[in-house]
Design a protein around this motif. Sequence first.
Motif, PDB file in Angstrom:
ATOM      1  N   GLU A  79       0.857  -1.170   0.000  1.00 17.77           N
ATOM      2  CA  GLU A  79       0.000   0.000   0.000  1.00 17.77           C
ATOM      3  C   GLU A  79       0.896   1.223   0.000  1.00 17.77           C
ATOM      4  O   GLU A  79       1.858   1.310   0.776  1.00 17.77           O
ATOM      5  N   HIS A  80       0.589   2.166  -0.892  1.00 21.10           N
ATOM      6  CA  HIS A  80       1.390   3.391  -0.987  1.00 21.10           C
ATOM      7  C   HIS A  80       0.477   4.562  -1.309  1.00 21.10           C
ATOM      8  O   HIS A  80      -0.253   4.532  -2.306  1.00 21.10           O
ATOM      9  N   ASP A  81       0.482   5.560  -0.465  1.00 23.17           N
ATOM     10  CA  ASP A  81      -0.330   6.767  -0.656  1.00 23.17           C
ATOM     11  C   ASP A  81      -1.796   6.454  -0.953  1.00 23.17           C
ATOM     12  O   ASP A  81      -2.394   7.023  -1.875  1.00 23.17           O
ATOM     13  N   GLY A  82      -2.374   5.525  -0.207  1.00 23.47           N
ATOM     14  CA  GLY A  82      -3.786   5.195  -0.366  1.00 23.47           C
ATOM     15  C   GLY A  82      -4.123   4.318  -1.551  1.00 23.47           C
ATOM     16  O   GLY A  82      -5.289   4.129  -1.872  1.00 23.47           O
ATOM     17  N   ALA A  83      -3.118   3.767  -2.215  1.00 27.32           N
ATOM     18  CA  ALA A  83      -3.351   2.892  -3.373  1.00 27.32           C
ATOM     19  C   ALA A  83      -2.678   1.539  -3.150  1.00 27.32           C
ATOM     20  O   ALA A  83      -1.711   1.431  -2.399  1.00 27.32           O
ATOM     21  N   MET A  84      -3.226   0.531  -3.802  1.00 26.69           N
ATOM     22  CA  MET A  84      -2.594  -0.779  -3.798  1.00 26.69           C
ATOM     23  C   MET A  84      -1.640  -0.840  -4.977  1.00 26.69           C
ATOM     24  O   MET A  84      -2.010  -0.485  -6.101  1.00 26.69           O
ATOM     25  N   CYS A  85      -0.410  -1.279  -4.730  1.00 29.63           N
ATOM     26  CA  CYS A  85       0.581  -1.464  -5.788  1.00 29.63           C
ATOM     27  C   CYS A  85       0.910  -2.941  -5.884  1.00 29.63           C
ATOM     28  O   CYS A  85       1.058  -3.612  -4.856  1.00 29.63           O
TER      29      CYS A  85
END
Length: 186
Positions: A79-85
């Motif tokens: 999870e990075h800055d509110g997104a799934m990577c």
Amino acid sequence: RYDISKNTIEEVYKENGLSGYRGALTFKGENAASPSVYLGALGDQAKVLRFDQGFQPGDKPVTVFESDTGHTSVRAMAEHDGAMCIGVLTLDQVVSEQETTVQEVSEPESSEGNLEIKLATDPAIGNWSTIADINDFADCSPRTDQAAAGQCGIWDMISYNGFLYAFIGTGYVHDSENNGYCVYKG
């Protein structure tokens, strides 16, 4: 599913065509009511499966990502800055007989496979966008031949201090100076 009181493991889901699961992440999409568990899979096609709260044996998970190419893998998830990577490795489609063991593989001359980092703020609706691909990692000499499945690809990703770090495995080739891992910050 592990039951700590009985020290037993219960199989809750198995899918034909998948060799196994390589990554896991608990994530709540921007429009989701509650977090879900997401598993990245290795197999005939890369998949990310969503297991919602209350999942029971016999239930089917929701496929939120599926590659459109051959043998692939999703290992790294963060999870990075509110997104799934997710980190997706797509292997070359052409295999020679001697590319079946790691020790026998020679350095690839060119590649049809790919490495990608994909991002979605709400994976339930499938809004995946590619934020990096194999060209962004060219100085690392990433491999995508068939033997690369075990040692290469986007091995891990970590979100730290406002940046996403990707760890790229270069694979094992006997006596090669390109053995190891590269770390990218973006």
